[in-house]
Write a protein that holds these residues in place. Structure first.
Motif, PDB file in Angstrom:
ATOM      1  N   GLY A 182       1.323  -9.976  -4.769  1.00 53.08           N
ATOM      2  CA  GLY A 182       2.265  -8.857  -4.803  1.00 53.08           C
ATOM      3  C   GLY A 182       1.748  -7.630  -4.075  1.00 53.08           C
ATOM      4  N   MET A 183       2.558  -6.579  -4.109  1.00 52.37           N
ATOM      5  CA  MET A 183       2.267  -5.329  -3.417  1.00 52.37           C
ATOM      6  C   MET A 183       1.611  -4.349  -4.385  1.00 52.37           C
ATOM      7  SD  MET A 183       2.504  -3.503  -0.606  1.00 52.37           S
ATOM      8  CE  MET A 183       3.794  -4.147   0.425  1.00 52.37           C
ATOM      9  N   SER A 184       0.423  -3.877  -4.022  1.00 50.79           N
ATOM     10  CA  SER A 184      -0.298  -2.887  -4.821  1.00 50.79           C
ATOM     11  C   SER A 184      -0.314  -1.558  -4.087  1.00 50.79           C
ATOM     12  CB  SER A 184      -1.745  -3.340  -5.069  1.00 50.79           C
ATOM     13  OG  SER A 184      -1.794  -4.495  -5.854  1.00 50.79           O
ATOM     14  N   ARG A 185      -0.561  -0.499  -4.850  1.00 50.98           N
ATOM     15  CA  ARG A 185      -0.647   0.841  -4.254  1.00 50.98           C
ATOM     16  C   ARG A 185      -1.861   1.552  -4.828  1.00 50.98           C
ATOM     17  NH1 ARG A 185       4.252   2.724  -5.230  1.00 50.98           N
ATOM     18  NH2 ARG A 185       3.688   3.842  -7.118  1.00 50.98           N
ATOM     19  N   LEU A 186      -2.650   2.156  -3.936  1.00 49.75           N
ATOM     20  CA  LEU A 186      -3.862   2.885  -4.309  1.00 49.75           C
ATOM     21  C   LEU A 186      -3.768   4.287  -3.731  1.00 49.75           C
ATOM     22  CD1 LEU A 186      -6.762   3.010  -5.430  1.00 49.75           C
ATOM     23  CD2 LEU A 186      -7.516   1.897  -3.316  1.00 49.75           C
ATOM     24  N   THR A 187      -3.782   5.288  -4.611  1.00 48.98           N
ATOM     25  CA  THR A 187      -3.647   6.683  -4.171  1.00 48.98           C
ATOM     26  C   THR A 187      -4.902   7.464  -4.538  1.00 48.98           C
ATOM     27  OG1 THR A 187      -1.257   6.588  -4.470  1.00 48.98           O
ATOM     28  CG2 THR A 187      -2.252   8.781  -4.345  1.00 48.98           C
ATOM     29  N   GLU A 188      -5.464   8.147  -3.563  1.00 46.11           N
ATOM     30  CA  GLU A 188      -6.631   9.019  -3.777  1.00 46.11           C
ATOM     31  C   GLU A 188      -6.130  10.432  -4.075  1.00 46.11           C
ATOM     32  OE1 GLU A 188      -9.775  10.721  -4.565  1.00 46.11           O
ATOM     33  OE2 GLU A 188     -10.065   8.630  -4.011  1.00 46.11           O
ATOM     34  N   SER A 189      -6.391  10.909  -5.283  1.00 41.94           N
ATOM     35  CA  SER A 189      -5.905  12.247  -5.653  1.00 41.94           C
ATOM     36  C   SER A 189      -7.021  13.201  -6.041  1.00 41.94           C
ATOM     37  CB  SER A 189      -4.901  12.142  -6.805  1.00 41.94           C
ATOM     38  OG  SER A 189      -5.547  11.730  -7.990  1.00 41.94           O
ATOM     39  N   VAL A 190      -8.274  12.761  -5.947  1.00 41.14           N
ATOM     40  CA  VAL A 190      -9.386  13.625  -6.349  1.00 41.14           C
ATOM     41  C   VAL A 190      -9.920  14.411  -5.156  1.00 41.14           C
ATOM     42  CG1 VAL A 190     -11.714  13.686  -7.339  1.00 41.14           C
ATOM     43  CG2 VAL A 190      -9.991  12.127  -8.281  1.00 41.14           C
ATOM     44  N   TYR A 191     -10.195  13.732  -4.049  1.00 43.56           N
ATOM     45  CA  TYR A 191     -10.799  14.372  -2.893  1.00 43.56           C
ATOM     46  C   TYR A 191      -9.784  14.566  -1.771  1.00 43.56           C
ATOM     47  CZ  TYR A 191     -15.317  13.600  -5.041  1.00 43.56           C
ATOM     48  OH  TYR A 191     -16.375  13.622  -5.904  1.00 43.56           O
ATOM     49  N   GLU A 192      -9.828  15.717  -1.177  1.00 40.58           N
ATOM     50  CA  GLU A 192      -8.942  16.005  -0.040  1.00 40.58           C
ATOM     51  C   GLU A 192      -9.365  15.228   1.205  1.00 40.58           C
ATOM     52  OE1 GLU A 192      -6.139  17.900   0.149  1.00 40.58           O
ATOM     53  OE2 GLU A 192      -6.305  18.056  -2.027  1.00 40.58           O
TER      54      GLU A 192
ATOM     55  N   GLU B  93      -9.198  -5.381   6.854  1.00 41.18           N
ATOM     56  CA  GLU B  93      -8.173  -5.968   7.729  1.00 41.18           C
ATOM     57  C   GLU B  93      -8.802  -6.953   8.711  1.00 41.18           C
ATOM     58  OE1 GLU B  93      -4.612  -2.740   7.986  1.00 41.18           O
ATOM     59  OE2 GLU B  93      -6.483  -2.197   8.999  1.00 41.18           O
ATOM     60  N   ASN B  94     -10.028  -6.674   9.156  1.00 45.13           N
ATOM     61  CA  ASN B  94     -10.733  -7.608  10.039  1.00 45.13           C
ATOM     62  C   ASN B  94     -10.990  -8.943   9.349  1.00 45.13           C
ATOM     63  OD1 ASN B  94     -10.846  -5.763  12.135  1.00 45.13           O
ATOM     64  ND2 ASN B  94     -12.891  -5.034  11.576  1.00 45.13           N
ATOM     65  N   MET B  95     -10.972  -8.926   8.019  1.00 45.89           N
ATOM     66  CA  MET B  95     -11.180 -10.144   7.232  1.00 45.89           C
ATOM     67  C   MET B  95      -9.850 -10.807   6.861  1.00 45.89           C
ATOM     68  SD  MET B  95     -14.236  -8.821   4.716  1.00 45.89           S
ATOM     69  CE  MET B  95     -14.723 -10.459   4.150  1.00 45.89           C
ATOM     70  N   GLY B  96      -8.732 -10.196   7.268  1.00 47.57           N
ATOM     71  CA  GLY B  96      -7.427 -10.790   7.009  1.00 47.57           C
ATOM     72  C   GLY B  96      -6.548 -10.033   6.039  1.00 47.57           C
ATOM     73  N   ALA B  97      -7.015  -8.916   5.501  1.00 41.38           N
ATOM     74  CA  ALA B  97      -6.219  -8.123   4.560  1.00 41.38           C
ATOM     75  C   ALA B  97      -5.061  -7.434   5.279  1.00 41.38           C
ATOM     76  CB  ALA B  97      -7.102  -7.071   3.881  1.00 41.38           C
ATOM     77  N   LYS B  98      -4.006  -7.156   4.507  1.00 39.36           N
ATOM     78  CA  LYS B  98      -2.859  -6.401   5.036  1.00 39.36           C
ATOM     79  C   LYS B  98      -2.757  -5.113   4.234  1.00 39.36           C
ATOM     80  CE  LYS B  98      -0.487 -10.253   6.807  1.00 39.36           C
ATOM     81  NZ  LYS B  98       0.381 -11.053   7.258  1.00 39.36           N
ATOM     82  N   ILE B  99      -3.168  -4.003   4.886  1.00 39.47           N
ATOM     83  CA  ILE B  99      -3.197  -2.698   4.233  1.00 39.47           C
ATOM     84  C   ILE B  99      -2.556  -1.681   5.162  1.00 39.47           C
ATOM     85  CG2 ILE B  99      -4.655  -0.915   3.198  1.00 39.47           C
ATOM     86  CD1 ILE B  99      -6.840  -3.118   2.912  1.00 39.47           C
ATOM     87  N   LYS B 100      -1.627  -0.908   4.626  1.00 34.14           N
ATOM     88  CA  LYS B 100      -1.000   0.170   5.388  1.00 34.14           C
ATOM     89  C   LYS B 100      -1.393   1.477   4.728  1.00 34.14           C
ATOM     90  CE  LYS B 100       2.902   1.891   7.723  1.00 34.14           C
ATOM     91  NZ  LYS B 100       2.260   3.012   8.308  1.00 34.14           N
ATOM     92  N   VAL B 101      -2.143   2.293   5.451  1.00 37.78           N
ATOM     93  CA  VAL B 101      -2.568   3.582   4.930  1.00 37.78           C
ATOM     94  C   VAL B 101      -1.574   4.639   5.388  1.00 37.78           C
ATOM     95  CG1 VAL B 101      -4.399   5.324   4.926  1.00 37.78           C
ATOM     96  CG2 VAL B 101      -4.984   2.889   4.910  1.00 37.78           C
ATOM     97  N   ASP B 102      -1.096   5.420   4.422  1.00 39.78           N
ATOM     98  CA  ASP B 102      -0.162   6.513   4.689  1.00 39.78           C
ATOM     99  C   ASP B 102      -0.690   7.745   3.969  1.00 39.78           C
ATOM    100  OD1 ASP B 102       1.994   8.080   5.352  1.00 39.78           O
ATOM    101  OD2 ASP B 102       3.374   7.134   3.925  1.00 39.78           O
ATOM    102  N   GLY B 103      -1.444   8.568   4.704  1.00 42.69           N
ATOM    103  CA  GLY B 103      -2.028   9.762   4.099  1.00 42.69           C
ATOM    104  C   GLY B 103      -3.064   9.398   3.055  1.00 42.69           C
TER     105      GLY B 103
ATOM    106  N   THR C 119      -0.721  -5.327   0.627  1.00 45.29           N
ATOM    107  CA  THR C 119       0.022  -6.570   0.437  1.00 45.29           C
ATOM    108  C   THR C 119      -0.972  -7.642   0.032  1.00 45.29           C
ATOM    109  OG1 THR C 119       1.617  -5.932   2.125  1.00 45.29           O
ATOM    110  CG2 THR C 119       1.548  -8.265   1.521  1.00 45.29           C
ATOM    111  N   GLY C 120      -0.863  -8.101  -1.208  1.00 41.85           N
ATOM    112  CA  GLY C 120      -1.796  -9.088  -1.738  1.00 41.85           C
ATOM    113  C   GLY C 120      -1.729 -10.401  -0.980  1.00 41.85           C
ATOM    114  N   MET C 121      -2.845 -11.072  -0.913  1.00 42.07           N
ATOM    115  CA  MET C 121      -2.945 -12.314  -0.145  1.00 42.07           C
ATOM    116  C   MET C 121      -2.404 -13.520  -0.901  1.00 42.07           C
ATOM    117  SD  MET C 121      -6.541 -11.751   1.825  1.00 42.07           S
ATOM    118  CE  MET C 121      -6.133 -12.928   3.106  1.00 42.07           C
ATOM    119  N   GLY C 122      -2.223 -13.383  -2.210  1.00 39.00           N
ATOM    120  CA  GLY C 122      -1.714 -14.520  -2.972  1.00 39.00           C
ATOM    121  C   GLY C 122      -2.659 -15.692  -2.903  1.00 39.00           C
TER     122      GLY C 122
END
Length: 180
Positions: free
Chosen positions: A81-91, A102-112, A118-121
Protein backbone atom coordinates in the motif's frame (compact mmCIF):
# COMPACT_ATOMS: atom_id res chain seq x y z
CA UNK A 1 17.29 -2.88 15.47
CA UNK A 2 13.49 -2.88 15.78
CA UNK A 3 13.15 -1.52 12.25
CA UNK A 4 15.70 -4.06 10.96
CA UNK A 5 13.60 -6.94 12.26
CA UNK A 6 10.42 -5.37 10.86
CA UNK A 7 12.07 -5.04 7.45
CA UNK A 8 14.20 -8.19 7.18
CA UNK A 9 12.29 -10.56 9.45
CA UNK A 10 13.02 -12.48 12.57
CA UNK A 11 12.16 -12.60 16.24
CA UNK A 12 14.52 -10.54 18.41
CA UNK A 13 14.67 -9.46 22.05
CA UNK A 14 16.16 -5.98 22.46
CA UNK A 15 17.44 -5.68 26.03
CA UNK A 16 18.43 -2.84 28.34
CA UNK A 17 15.77 -0.42 27.10
CA UNK A 18 12.84 1.38 28.67
CA UNK A 19 9.84 0.12 26.66
CA UNK A 20 7.71 3.16 27.57
CA UNK A 21 10.28 5.40 25.83
CA UNK A 22 9.98 3.33 22.65
CA UNK A 23 6.16 3.26 22.46
CA UNK A 24 6.06 5.84 19.67
CA UNK A 25 8.13 3.43 17.55
CA UNK A 26 6.77 0.07 18.70
CA UNK A 27 3.14 1.18 18.33
CA UNK A 28 3.80 2.16 14.71
CA UNK A 29 5.54 -1.17 14.03
CA UNK A 30 2.56 -2.98 15.57
CA UNK A 31 0.23 -0.96 13.34
CA UNK A 32 2.35 -2.08 10.40
CA UNK A 33 1.86 -5.73 11.38
CA UNK A 34 4.71 -6.68 13.72
CA UNK A 35 4.18 -8.46 17.01
CA UNK A 36 5.65 -6.49 19.93
CA UNK A 37 5.93 -7.66 23.53
CA UNK A 38 7.13 -5.26 26.23
CA UNK A 39 8.98 -6.48 29.32
CA UNK A 40 10.38 -4.50 32.26
CA UNK A 41 13.63 -3.63 30.49
CA UNK A 42 13.30 -5.25 27.07
CA UNK A 43 11.17 -5.35 23.93
CA UNK A 44 10.60 -8.40 21.75
CA UNK A 45 9.73 -7.77 18.11
CA UNK A 46 8.66 -10.36 15.59
CA UNK A 47 7.82 -9.94 11.94
CA UNK A 48 4.73 -12.07 11.42
CA UNK A 49 3.94 -11.41 7.77
CA UNK A 50 3.78 -8.72 5.11
CA UNK A 51 4.07 -5.18 6.50
CA UNK A 52 1.09 -2.84 6.08
CA UNK A 53 1.13 0.79 5.02
CA UNK A 54 1.46 3.57 7.59
CA UNK A 55 1.22 7.30 8.03
CA UNK A 56 3.99 8.81 10.15
CA UNK A 57 4.61 12.41 11.13
CA UNK A 58 7.71 13.14 13.16
CA UNK A 59 7.16 15.01 16.43
CA UNK A 60 9.14 15.91 19.53
CA UNK A 61 9.10 13.26 22.26
CA UNK A 62 6.81 11.49 23.04
CA UNK A 63 5.94 11.63 19.33
CA UNK A 64 7.64 9.69 16.55
CA UNK A 65 11.35 10.63 16.55
CA UNK A 66 12.89 12.29 13.52
CA UNK A 67 15.97 10.12 14.15
CA UNK A 68 13.87 7.10 13.08
CA UNK A 69 12.57 8.73 9.90
CA UNK A 70 14.91 6.94 7.48
CA UNK A 71 14.60 3.54 9.17
CA UNK A 72 10.77 3.57 9.19
CA UNK A 73 10.85 4.67 5.55
CA UNK A 74 12.57 1.38 4.66
CA UNK A 75 9.73 -0.48 6.39
CA UNK A 76 7.23 1.59 4.38
CA UNK A 77 9.04 0.70 1.15
CA UNK A 78 8.64 -2.99 1.98
CA UNK A 79 4.99 -2.67 3.02
CA UNK A 80 1.82 -3.18 1.00
CA UNK A 81 0.00 0.00 0.00
CA UNK A 82 0.77 3.71 -0.02
CA UNK A 83 2.51 5.17 3.04
CA UNK A 84 3.23 8.78 3.92
CA UNK A 85 6.14 10.11 5.98
CA UNK A 86 6.16 13.77 7.01
CA UNK A 87 9.09 15.54 8.69
CA UNK A 88 7.72 18.21 11.03
CA UNK A 89 10.56 18.69 13.53
CA UNK A 90 13.42 20.08 11.43
CA UNK A 91 13.12 22.74 8.77
CA UNK A 92 16.22 21.56 6.95
CA UNK A 93 15.86 17.78 7.39
CA UNK A 94 15.61 16.25 3.94
CA UNK A 95 14.99 12.88 2.36
CA UNK A 96 18.38 12.42 0.67
CA UNK A 97 18.42 8.70 1.44
CA UNK A 98 15.28 8.23 -0.67
CA UNK A 99 17.24 8.44 -3.93
CA UNK A 100 19.51 5.66 -2.65
CA UNK A 101 16.45 3.52 -1.83
CA UNK A 102 15.10 4.26 -5.31
CA UNK A 103 18.36 2.88 -6.73
CA UNK A 104 17.38 -0.36 -5.00
CA UNK A 105 13.92 -0.35 -6.59
CA UNK A 106 11.83 1.71 -4.15
CA UNK A 107 9.13 4.08 -5.39
CA UNK A 108 9.21 7.30 -3.36
CA UNK A 109 7.89 10.72 -4.32
CA UNK A 110 9.22 13.53 -2.17
CA UNK A 111 7.08 16.67 -2.01
CA UNK A 112 8.60 19.24 0.33
CA UNK A 113 8.58 17.79 3.84
CA UNK A 114 6.59 14.69 2.87
CA UNK A 115 7.66 11.43 1.26
CA UNK A 116 4.88 9.40 -0.38
CA UNK A 117 6.01 5.79 -0.47
CA UNK A 118 4.47 3.19 -2.76
CA UNK A 119 5.00 -0.12 -0.97
CA UNK A 120 6.62 -2.94 -2.90
CA UNK A 121 4.15 -5.57 -1.74
CA UNK A 122 5.48 -8.91 -2.93
CA UNK A 123 8.43 -7.43 -4.82
CA UNK A 124 11.87 -7.13 -3.19
CA UNK A 125 14.53 -4.47 -3.13
CA UNK A 126 17.56 -5.24 -5.29
CA UNK A 127 21.07 -5.15 -3.89
CA UNK A 128 23.34 -2.48 -5.37
CA UNK A 129 25.94 0.08 -4.28
CA UNK A 130 24.48 2.89 -2.18
CA UNK A 131 26.00 5.87 -0.37
CA UNK A 132 25.30 6.78 3.24
CA UNK A 133 25.01 10.53 3.59
CA UNK A 134 24.70 10.53 7.39
CA UNK A 135 24.24 8.25 10.40
CA UNK A 136 20.50 7.57 10.11
CA UNK A 137 20.56 7.26 6.32
CA UNK A 138 23.39 4.77 6.62
CA UNK A 139 21.45 2.68 9.15
CA UNK A 140 18.44 2.72 6.83
CA UNK A 141 20.55 1.58 3.88
CA UNK A 142 21.97 -1.30 5.93
CA UNK A 143 18.40 -2.31 6.84
CA UNK A 144 17.38 -2.08 3.18
CA UNK A 145 20.39 -4.22 2.24
CA UNK A 146 19.40 -6.87 4.76
CA UNK A 147 15.94 -7.07 3.18
CA UNK A 148 17.17 -6.92 -0.45
CA UNK A 149 17.87 -9.69 -2.94
CA UNK A 150 21.52 -9.91 -3.84
CA UNK A 151 24.44 -8.01 -2.36
CA UNK A 152 24.27 -4.42 -1.17
CA UNK A 153 27.42 -2.34 -0.73
CA UNK A 154 27.02 0.63 1.62
CA UNK A 155 29.68 3.30 1.05
CA UNK A 156 30.64 5.88 3.71
CA UNK A 157 29.94 3.35 6.47
CA UNK A 158 32.01 5.45 8.89
CA UNK A 159 28.87 7.53 9.52
CA UNK A 160 27.09 4.47 10.86
CA UNK A 161 30.00 3.14 12.89
CA UNK A 162 30.24 6.50 14.63
CA UNK A 163 26.73 6.15 16.04
CA UNK A 164 26.06 2.40 16.32
CA UNK A 165 28.54 0.54 18.50
CA UNK A 166 29.64 -2.79 16.95
CA UNK A 167 26.66 -2.81 14.56
CA UNK A 168 28.24 -5.41 12.27
CA UNK A 169 28.96 -7.78 15.17
CA UNK A 170 25.44 -7.34 16.54
CA UNK A 171 23.72 -7.92 13.20
CA UNK A 172 25.97 -10.90 12.43
CA UNK A 173 25.05 -12.27 15.85
CA UNK A 174 21.41 -12.14 14.78
CA UNK A 175 22.12 -14.11 11.61
CA UNK A 176 22.78 -11.32 9.09
CA UNK A 177 25.29 -11.99 6.35
CA UNK A 178 27.22 -8.75 6.64
CA UNK A 179 30.86 -7.77 6.71
CA UNK A 180 33.00 -4.67 6.51
Amino acid sequence: YLAAVAAAGGNVLVQNVIPKHLECITSKLQEMGCRVINYDDAVRIQKTGRLRRAIVKTRPYPGFPTDMQAQICVCMVLATGMSRLTESVYETRFFGYCSELENMGAKIKVDGKTANVTGMGERKLKGTTVHAKDLRAGAALIIAGLAAEGTTYVKNIHYVERGYERIIDKLTGLGAQIRR
